[in-house]
Design a protein around this motif. Sequence first.
Motif, short mmCIF file in Angstrom:
data_model
loop_
_atom_site.label_atom_id
_atom_site.label_comp_id
_atom_site.label_asym_id
_atom_site.label_seq_id
_atom_site.Cartn_x
_atom_site.Cartn_y
_atom_site.Cartn_z
N ARG A 83 0.83 -1.21 0.00
CA ARG A 83 0.00 0.00 0.00
C ARG A 83 0.86 1.26 0.00
O ARG A 83 0.57 2.22 -0.73
CB ARG A 83 -0.90 0.01 1.24
N VAL A 93 -4.42 2.18 15.25
CA VAL A 93 -5.13 1.56 14.14
C VAL A 93 -6.07 0.52 14.75
O VAL A 93 -5.66 -0.29 15.58
CB VAL A 93 -4.17 0.95 13.11
N ASP A 126 -5.38 -2.73 5.08
CA ASP A 126 -6.21 -1.65 4.56
C ASP A 126 -6.73 -0.73 5.65
O ASP A 126 -7.18 0.39 5.37
CB ASP A 126 -7.40 -2.22 3.77
N PHE A 144 -5.08 0.75 7.94
CA PHE A 144 -4.14 1.79 8.31
C PHE A 144 -4.40 3.08 7.53
O PHE A 144 -4.55 3.04 6.30
CB PHE A 144 -2.70 1.35 8.04
N ASP A 145 -4.45 4.19 8.24
CA ASP A 145 -4.42 5.50 7.62
C ASP A 145 -2.96 5.82 7.37
O ASP A 145 -2.17 5.97 8.31
CB ASP A 145 -5.04 6.56 8.55
N ARG A 194 -1.46 8.31 6.64
CA ARG A 194 -0.96 9.57 7.21
C ARG A 194 -0.33 9.38 8.57
O ARG A 194 0.39 10.26 9.06
CB ARG A 194 -2.12 10.57 7.30
N LEU A 195 -0.55 8.23 9.20
CA LEU A 195 0.11 7.91 10.46
C LEU A 195 1.62 7.88 10.31
O LEU A 195 2.35 8.09 11.29
CB LEU A 195 -0.36 6.56 10.98
#
Length: 396
Positions: free
Chosen positions: A222, A351, A388, A390-391, A393-394
């Motif tokens: 990703r 998360v 999937d 996970f953002d 932006r973290l």
Amino acid sequence: MAKRMLLGAALLAMVAATPAQAQYWSRSWMAAPLVNRAPPEKHPDLNDRTVRQVVRLSSGGQRIRIRLSNEMSVNPLLVGSVHVALAGENGAIVPGSDHVVTFNQAQGATIPARAPLLSDPIDLAVKPLTRISISIHLPQGAADATVHSYSAATTWTAPGDQTGAETLTSPTVIGPRLVISAVEVDNAKRGTAIVTLGDSITDGVRATPDSNRRWPDLLAERLQKAGRKSVGVANAGISANRLLSEADGYNALARFDSDVLAVPGVTHVVILEGVNDLGGAARDKRPMLTPQTVIGAYRQMIARAHDRNIKVILATILPYKGAGYWSAEGDAVRIAVNDWIRTTKEADGFVDLAKAVADPADPSRMAKPYDVGDALHPNDEGFRVMADAFDLRLFK
């Protein structure tokens, strides 16, 4: 005096004119070192054999280096010829890509007991998600070789020194990773390494072998698709690992320095640990941990990571109702800990992996489409859903 000044100026000019090589190493692949707990009679015969292992890198670089591990052995380890190449199918190497690996500018080395060994930089440019083959000749074998017990990947051994062979002759397939513990990449700019600290769920137990379907693998994919080319994911999962007590591998607090803080280029750690502490207490009829005890372990890791300017992302503990060591008491602790993870400001983010895989009708249970069948481990689709969640932006 004037001559000395002129000579000094000339030497400085020569140094300034010499192009500096980048030294921004970051970890691109990892397998946490472990003691081989199999009975001696089940250890593979490694005497005068080549061990070949394929690993998939997460981030790319202009050069690589390999970290070998003898850290769990009480005996020195003689390493003979070592080669690295781009990996083809079934352990074969891509013709023309083979490189001899040296250590302190020499071929072969003796690794002291309890020590790792870094190779010299290898001029092999690799793109993100490249598969490489590492071949090691062990002239005198390795009776107590450092391993990584679960690999979700095939390891081959073959007689004699076949480190440079495109295809191994008379190979034997074995299970664990042997001797290798990391691959690092070098670039002109600093990269980012995300360490995923966890147990079997992070280690990828029950993922389809040789498919790179563990959730850290899929998270790396990703990140690459999002254009985060310099971001690597180093998987520090150990099957059966725990936060506070010993199972396989040192507990998370004991290994945090070596498996997280000492990782080159580490900027973030994702922590998914605790289910084995809760389940083990119920199974072994020991006093159940309190939420405060589990949270205290997380706080220790947060403080130690922040001392090194490493950001901490906490992951909620997955539901496990139906697993052999589930208990209502343990699940109550899990729910309380997850509530804290979702609301605390002490970490740098979280998360919600528990929510991602939970059965909406019974959130204490993993949803069947994501369950490999033991109510504890996700299948490939479960790992995908976790990655999937996970953002990205973290990881800025």
